[in-house]
Design an enzyme around this catalytic site. Structure first.
Site, PDB file in Angstrom:
ATOM      1  N   PHE A  75      31.137  55.021  -3.145  1.00 34.59           N
ATOM      2  CA  PHE A  75      30.151  55.668  -4.007  1.00 34.59           C
ATOM      3  C   PHE A  75      29.555  56.837  -3.243  1.00 34.59           C
ATOM      4  O   PHE A  75      29.310  56.762  -2.033  1.00 34.59           O
ATOM      5  CB  PHE A  75      29.065  54.673  -4.417  1.00 34.59           C
ATOM      6  CG  PHE A  75      28.057  55.253  -5.364  1.00 34.59           C
ATOM      7  CD1 PHE A  75      28.433  55.686  -6.621  1.00 34.59           C
ATOM      8  CD2 PHE A  75      26.730  55.372  -4.994  1.00 34.59           C
ATOM      9  CE1 PHE A  75      27.511  56.226  -7.508  1.00 34.59           C
ATOM     10  CE2 PHE A  75      25.792  55.916  -5.864  1.00 34.59           C
ATOM     11  CZ  PHE A  75      26.186  56.345  -7.129  1.00 34.59           C
TER      12      PHE A  75
ATOM     13  N   ASP B 186      27.083  50.777   6.022  1.00 34.60           N
ATOM     14  CA  ASP B 186      26.642  50.866   4.636  1.00 34.60           C
ATOM     15  C   ASP B 186      26.974  49.515   4.015  1.00 34.60           C
ATOM     16  O   ASP B 186      28.103  49.249   3.598  1.00 34.60           O
ATOM     17  CB  ASP B 186      27.366  52.000   3.917  1.00 34.60           C
ATOM     18  CG  ASP B 186      26.889  52.182   2.475  1.00 34.60           C
ATOM     19  OD1 ASP B 186      26.350  51.209   1.907  1.00 34.60           O
ATOM     20  OD2 ASP B 186      27.078  53.270   1.904  1.00 34.60           O
TER      21      ASP B 186
ATOM     22  N   HIS C 238      26.928  46.558  -0.546  1.00 36.17           N
ATOM     23  CA  HIS C 238      27.639  45.519  -1.301  1.00 36.17           C
ATOM     24  C   HIS C 238      27.695  44.190  -0.554  1.00 36.17           C
ATOM     25  O   HIS C 238      28.361  43.267  -1.022  1.00 36.17           O
ATOM     26  CB  HIS C 238      29.092  45.949  -1.560  1.00 36.17           C
ATOM     27  CG  HIS C 238      29.260  47.238  -2.277  1.00 36.17           C
ATOM     28  ND1 HIS C 238      30.499  47.839  -2.458  1.00 36.17           N
ATOM     29  CD2 HIS C 238      28.362  48.061  -2.883  1.00 36.17           C
ATOM     30  CE1 HIS C 238      30.347  48.968  -3.125  1.00 36.17           C
ATOM     31  NE2 HIS C 238      29.067  49.127  -3.393  1.00 36.17           N
TER      32      HIS C 238
ATOM     33  N   GLN D 199      19.665  48.074  -6.098  1.00 41.56           N
ATOM     34  CA  GLN D 199      19.772  48.709  -7.413  1.00 41.56           C
ATOM     35  C   GLN D 199      20.116  47.652  -8.458  1.00 41.56           C
ATOM     36  O   GLN D 199      20.538  46.554  -8.135  1.00 41.56           O
ATOM     37  CB  GLN D 199      20.834  49.826  -7.322  1.00 41.56           C
ATOM     38  CG  GLN D 199      21.147  50.537  -8.611  1.00 41.56           C
ATOM     39  CD  GLN D 199      22.280  49.893  -9.382  1.00 41.56           C
ATOM     40  OE1 GLN D 199      23.039  49.086  -8.850  1.00 41.56           O
ATOM     41  NE2 GLN D 199      22.380  50.215 -10.658  1.00 41.56           N
TER      42      GLN D 199
ATOM     43  N   LYS E  38      23.150  45.273  -8.158  1.00 41.36           N
ATOM     44  CA  LYS E  38      23.512  44.687  -6.884  1.00 41.36           C
ATOM     45  C   LYS E  38      23.292  43.175  -6.856  1.00 41.36           C
ATOM     46  O   LYS E  38      22.724  42.578  -7.769  1.00 41.36           O
ATOM     47  CB  LYS E  38      22.709  45.357  -5.753  1.00 41.36           C
ATOM     48  CG  LYS E  38      23.050  46.841  -5.560  1.00 41.36           C
ATOM     49  CD  LYS E  38      24.503  47.059  -5.237  1.00 41.36           C
ATOM     50  CE  LYS E  38      24.811  48.493  -4.812  1.00 41.36           C
ATOM     51  NZ  LYS E  38      24.593  49.503  -5.847  1.00 41.36           N
TER      52      LYS E  38
ATOM     53  N   ARG F 258       3.544  57.989   9.983  1.00 45.62           N
ATOM     54  CA  ARG F 258       2.285  57.336  10.345  1.00 45.62           C
ATOM     55  C   ARG F 258       2.546  55.961  10.947  1.00 45.62           C
ATOM     56  O   ARG F 258       3.327  55.174  10.405  1.00 45.62           O
ATOM     57  CB  ARG F 258       1.382  57.204   9.114  1.00 45.62           C
ATOM     58  CG  ARG F 258       1.035  58.527   8.473  1.00 45.62           C
ATOM     59  CD  ARG F 258       0.180  58.335   7.233  1.00 45.62           C
ATOM     60  NE  ARG F 258      -1.183  57.927   7.554  1.00 45.62           N
ATOM     61  CZ  ARG F 258      -2.108  57.665   6.651  1.00 45.62           C
ATOM     62  NH1 ARG F 258      -1.807  57.741   5.356  1.00 45.62           N
ATOM     63  NH2 ARG F 258      -3.319  57.312   7.005  1.00 45.62           N
TER      64      ARG F 258
ATOM     65  N   TYR G 220      -4.570  59.953   9.996  1.00 43.71           N
ATOM     66  CA  TYR G 220      -3.446  60.827   9.637  1.00 43.71           C
ATOM     67  C   TYR G 220      -2.691  61.310  10.871  1.00 43.71           C
ATOM     68  O   TYR G 220      -2.452  62.502  11.064  1.00 43.71           O
ATOM     69  CB  TYR G 220      -3.939  62.003   8.771  1.00 43.71           C
ATOM     70  CG  TYR G 220      -4.634  61.534   7.518  1.00 43.71           C
ATOM     71  CD1 TYR G 220      -3.903  61.018   6.458  1.00 43.71           C
ATOM     72  CD2 TYR G 220      -6.026  61.561   7.423  1.00 43.71           C
ATOM     73  CE1 TYR G 220      -4.543  60.546   5.313  1.00 43.71           C
ATOM     74  CE2 TYR G 220      -6.668  61.091   6.283  1.00 43.71           C
ATOM     75  CZ  TYR G 220      -5.918  60.573   5.240  1.00 43.71           C
ATOM     76  OH  TYR G 220      -6.544  60.105   4.116  1.00 43.71           O
TER      77      TYR G 220
ATOM     78  N   ARG H  72       8.680  54.158   1.286  1.00 46.49           N
ATOM     79  CA  ARG H  72       8.099  52.818   1.267  1.00 46.49           C
ATOM     80  C   ARG H  72       8.397  52.067  -0.031  1.00 46.49           C
ATOM     81  O   ARG H  72       8.281  52.607  -1.119  1.00 46.49           O
ATOM     82  CB  ARG H  72       6.582  52.901   1.449  1.00 46.49           C
ATOM     83  CG  ARG H  72       6.122  53.456   2.791  1.00 46.49           C
ATOM     84  CD  ARG H  72       4.609  53.339   2.921  1.00 46.49           C
ATOM     85  NE  ARG H  72       3.905  54.038   1.863  1.00 46.49           N
ATOM     86  CZ  ARG H  72       3.460  55.297   1.952  1.00 46.49           C
ATOM     87  NH1 ARG H  72       3.651  55.988   3.066  1.00 46.49           N
ATOM     88  NH2 ARG H  72       2.815  55.854   0.947  1.00 46.49           N
TER      89      ARG H  72
END
Length: 388
Positions: A91, A162, A165, A188, A191, A220, A227, A237
């Site tokens: 993909f 990766d 899967h 996703q 999955k 951060r 900050y 996140r």
């Protein structure tokens, strides 16, 4: 004479699967003081639980699997002028993540049996500019991590898995977090575990975890109130609601994979008996294959016949799809940094060229059906192949 009545569509378990655990998790997240990771506890808990399942010291949860790859590449220091070897058949997120950092994805051919990256072909593509090799564990079949470790040791090039899967997969008894390399996962909608979207990155040590944590939250550090943006990064996140759903999904993923393992061997044996159909092979060193897809090839099939087959299968209620094109055969690939031309790459990736044109895959929920339904699926597929 009247024609025979049409057969009813096959019925498979729904996906995503949700139960009381997901609902309880969502309410638990809702009742917290905060709904982002710095105001609640669901993401922190999920990271620990996901890392433990995979034998990794650390994990960082992300917005999606593509961002998990981008984050990992950033931790590795990949940037403009660098190269990352990726499978030609995958993909496109695998190559897009490289290009988003300004680096060049270098497609390598894949193994004709497993569809995973060909390590010998990969070795020929290593240059002084190569920063990493990104094997994809295609459909849950783990790439040859032994040969990749040898290649990394010989060249100094990092391995980034990766594993979109490959939830809970194992290679010779070892989990994906036990190889000393980073591994990126996707959650996703389709999955093996899902919260609609989401991702995670397994980290092998404290320093890589520190860098990943910084970079996934705009640089951060934990608990920052002034900050103090200590490095480059972005907002990758995961939110508390997604993490709560994934914690529930995590409780059943191994049991579901055990069912898929049984049904996959049943289906593969049936597919192998159909003239013109070649199911994806398996390297038995992958002693737990997570079976994200049931993949097969139809060597010599035309594009029109393949589309007609997929349409016919979907008409019977079977969730079928055409295979991925090689990444360099997409328009988007050429809109980022690249090297060489499509025909040049195609000549060195003949297997990916073939698989990209003749592969069909079925969603993993077909492997959660009962044995009788899987047998009927194979019968329907054989009939459809004979008609196209």
């Amino acid at each position: 004479m009247s024609s025979a009545p049409a057969q009813p569509a096959l019925a498979f378990p729904a996906w995503p699967h949700a139960g009381a655990e997901e609902r309880e998790g969502l309410l638990r997240a809702l009742d917290q003081e905060g709904w982002w990771r710095n105001g609640g506890s669901e993401v922190d808990c999920f990271e620990r639980e996901f890392a433990a399942l995979h034998g990794a010291p650390h994990a960082v949860a992300t917005t999606n699997g593509t961002h998990a790859l981008e984050l990992a590449l950033s931790v590795l220091g990949v940037g403009p002028g660098d190269e990352v070897v990726v499978p030609a058949f995958t993909f496109i997120a695998s190559s897009l993540a490289v290009q988003r950092l300004g680096a060049v994805p270098v497609p390598a051919d894949v193994h004709p049996d497993t569809y995973c990256i060909d390590v010998e072909a990969t070795a020929q593509l290593i240059t002084p500019r190569t920063k990493a090799v990104m094997p994809v564990h295609m459909a849950g079949q783990v790439a040859d991590l032994d040969a990749l470790a040898d290649l990394a040791g010989a060249t100094g090039v990092a391995v980034l898995q990766d594993a979109a899967h490959a939830h809970a997969a194992r290679w010779q008894g070892r989990r994906m977090g036990e190889f000393g390399s980073m591994a990126a996962f996707s959650f996703q909608n389709g999955k093996l575990m899902t919260a609609g979207e989401g991702g995670a990155l397994l980290l092998p040590d404290g320093e890589s975890h520190r860098q990943a944590y910084l970079r996934h939250g705009c640089g951060r550090p934990p608990g920052d109130r002034v900050y103090a943006h200590l490095t480059q990064g972005s907002n990758y996140r995961m939110n508390e609601f997604s993490a709560a759903v994934l914690r529930a999904q995590l409780t059943r993923v191994e049991a579901q994979i055990a069912v898929r393992e049984q049904r996959s061997r049943q289906l593969a044996a049936a597919l192998a008996r159909i003239p013109g159909v070649v199911p994806q092979g398996r390297d038995e060193r992958c002693d737990v294959k997570s079976h994200y897809m049931a993949m097969m090839r139809l060597p010599g099939v035309t594009a029109e016949r393949r589309t007609a087959l997929v349409d016919a299968l979907n008409g019977h209620g079977i969730p079928a799809f055409v295979g991925f094109p090689p990444v360099y055969r997409t328009t988007g690939y050429w809109q980022g940094p690249y090297s060489g031309g499509a025909e040049e790459i195609g000549k060195r990736c003949p297997v990916a060229e073939e698989i990209g044109g003749d592969c069909v895959w079925l969603h993993h929920r077909v492997l959660l059906a009962d044995a009788a339904t899987v047998d009927r699926l194979a019968e329907v597929l054989a009939e459809a192949v004979a008609r196209i």
